[in-house]
Design an enzyme around this catalytic site. Structure first.
Site: not given
Length: 395
Positions: A267, A271, A280
Site C-alpha cells: 500500500r 490506509h 509507523y
C-alpha cells in the site's frame, strides 16, 4: 518470516521483462495468448484506477468526501485479477477494490456515493455482478462463501458450459485474515467445495500494524490449513495475478472448489485519508516499493514489445484528465438520498414490519403523534424506542 524465501509466482520482473526458464511454465502458457490490445487494456485500466484514486483523495481533502480508502500500489493485483473474470462471475469487494470495479464497468461517480454519504451503496450489484463496498472487515468473505454455495445449489457449476458455469471472488487485506468472518468463510467454502476464490491483497500493513504482528507464517498457508489449494503471487505483477486467478476460476467453475491467493503487494499511500503512514513506516521502505510500481512495470514491457507509443500515451492522459474533470464536477453535485430510502433497500419486496417502521418514521418526521399507534402495531420493544426518541434521543 524471510519474505524473500517464500515461493512467489512472478511472470513479469520489476524491470518490466517477462520471466523465462523452466519454472511456472503452466502459468506462462496462460499469458502467452494475451494479445497486445489486452495488455494495453490492462495498462489503461491501471492508469485510470490510479487517476480515480488521486482525484478521490483530493476530493476528500477538499471536504467533498467524508473518507476515502486509497488503492495506490495495488492496481496490478486488482486489474490482473478482474481481467480473468467471466461476465457471469460475481465479486464481493472490501472498500478498496477500485481497480476491480473499474474493470467491471461500475461508474466512477457511483463508486464515490458511499464515501460522500449520499447512498448506502452507489450502484445496483446485479447490473455489474459486483457487490457494493463492504466496510465491516472480512464480512464479505462470508457473503461470498454463501453466495458461492447458492450458485452451486442452483446448478451453475461443473456443467461444461463456459457461458453458464459461475465462480465467485472475494477480496480482503492481510489484516482481515485475523477476523473470524474470513476464517468462517474458509471453513464453509472448504467443506462445501464452493466455487469461490479468496483473493488476499497482502499490502503488508493492517492500518498501522505490519504483517509480522498478524501471522508467523505466510498468509497463503492459511488456505492450506483449511484444505484449500493456495499460492502466493507477486501482487505488483499484473500478468501473474491474471494467470493465478484464471487458474483458480477455472477450478471453481468446473466444480473443483475454492482457492486462496495471496497477492504480495504494498500500500503506497495511507490506509484511509484519516491515516498518517509516516507514523509507523519509513521513507526508505516506501522508496523501495516505489521502484516496484506496478504501472511502470507493465508500461516498460509494452514499450519494449512495441505495443504502445507516444500517441497512445497522449490519448490515455487525455482520457485520465477527462475522468478527473468528470469526477470533480459530478461528485460535488451528488445530493443525499431521502431519509426514507433506508426502508426501501432492506428487502426486495414489501415487508410488513419495515412498512410499519417507515410509517412511524414518517409520522415522527412530520411531528405527528407516534407513541399510541406505534406501540400497538410495532414489534416488542418499539414503544420504549419511541419514548427515547421523544426525549431527544434517536431511534
Amino acid at each position: 518470516m524471510g519474505e524473500d524465501k517464500v515461493p512467489l509466482l512472478q511472470l513479469l520482473t520489476p524491470e518490466g521483462a517477462r520471466v523465462t526458464g523452466r519454472g511456472n511454465s503452466a502459468y506462462r502458457k496462460r499469458i502467452a495468448g494475451l494479445k497486445p490490445e489486452q495488455l494495453r487494456g490492462m495498462y489503461r485500466d491501471m492508469v485510470l484506477t490510479r487517476r480515480f484514486d488521486d482525484e478521490a483523495t483530493s476530493l476528500q481533502r477538499q471536504g467533498e468526501l467524508g473518507l476515502y480508502a486509497p488503492s495506490r500500489g495495488q492496481e496490478a493485483a486488482q486489474v490482473g485479477n478482474a481481467y480473468a473474470l467471466a461476465p457471469q462471475d460475481f465479486v464481493f469487494p472490501s472498500y478498496r477494490e477500485h481497480g476491480v470495479l473499474q474493470v467491471r464497468g461500475v461508474d466512477p461517480v457511483d463508486r464515490l456515493e458511499f464515501y460522500r454519504g449520499t447512498d448506502h451503496g452507489g450502484w445496483n450489484p446485479l447490473e455489474y455482478n459486483a457487490q457494493v463496498y463492504t466496510v465491516v472487515i472480512g464480512s464479505q468473505a462470508l457473503h461470498a462463501a454463501g453466495y458461492a454455495m447458492g450458485v452451486q445449489r442452483d446448478g451453475l457449476v461443473g456443467t461444461g458450459d463456459p457461458a453458464k458455469d459461475t465462480a465467485v471472488v472475494t477480496y480482503f487485506g492481510d489484516g482481515a485474515t485475523s477476523q473470524g468472518d474470513v476464517n468462517e468463510g474458509l471453513v464453509f467454502a472448504a467443506v462445501n467445495q464452493a466455487p469461490v476464490v479468496f483473493f488476499c491483497q497482502n499490502n503488508q500493513w493492517a492500518i498501522s500494524e505490519p504483517t509480522t504482528r498478524q501471522t508467523r507464517t505466510p498468509l497463503y498457508k492459511r488456505g492450506e490449513g483449511f484444505g484449500i489449494p493456495s499460492l502466493r503471487v507477486d501482487g505488483n505483477d499484473v500478468l501473474a495475478c491474471y494467470a493465478a486467478t484464471q487458474e483458480a476460476l477455472e477450478r471453481a467453475r468446473s466444480g473443483g472448489g475454492p482457492t486462496f491467493i495471496e497477492a504480495f503487494t504494498y500500500r503506497m499511500g495511507a490506509h484511509t485519508t484519516s491515516d498518517d503512514p509516516t507514523r509507523y513506516r519509513t521513507t526508505e521502505q516506501e522508496e523501495i516499493w516505489r521502484k516496484r510500481d506496478p504501472i511502470d512495470r507493465l508500461r516498460i514491457l509494452l514499450e519494449n514489445e512495441g505495443a504502445i507509443d507516444g500517441d497512445f500515451e497522449a490519448e490515455l492522459r487525455a482520457e485520465a484528465d477527462a475522468l478527473g474533470e468528470r469526477l470533480r464536477e459530478r461528485t460535488r453535485k451528488l445530493e443525499p438520498a431521502t431519509k426514507t430510502q433506508m426502508f426501501e433497500t432492506v428487502y426486495a419486496t414489501e415487508h410488513s414490519i419495515v412498512s410499519e417502521d417507515r410509517a412511524w418514521f414518517e409520522a415522527y418526521e412530520a411531528g405527528e403523534p407516534t407513541d399510541a399507534t406505534y406501540a400497538t402495531s410495532a414489534p416488542a420493544g418499539a414503544a420504549s424506542q419511541t419514548a427515547v426518541a421523544q426525549q431527544g434521543g434517536t431511534r
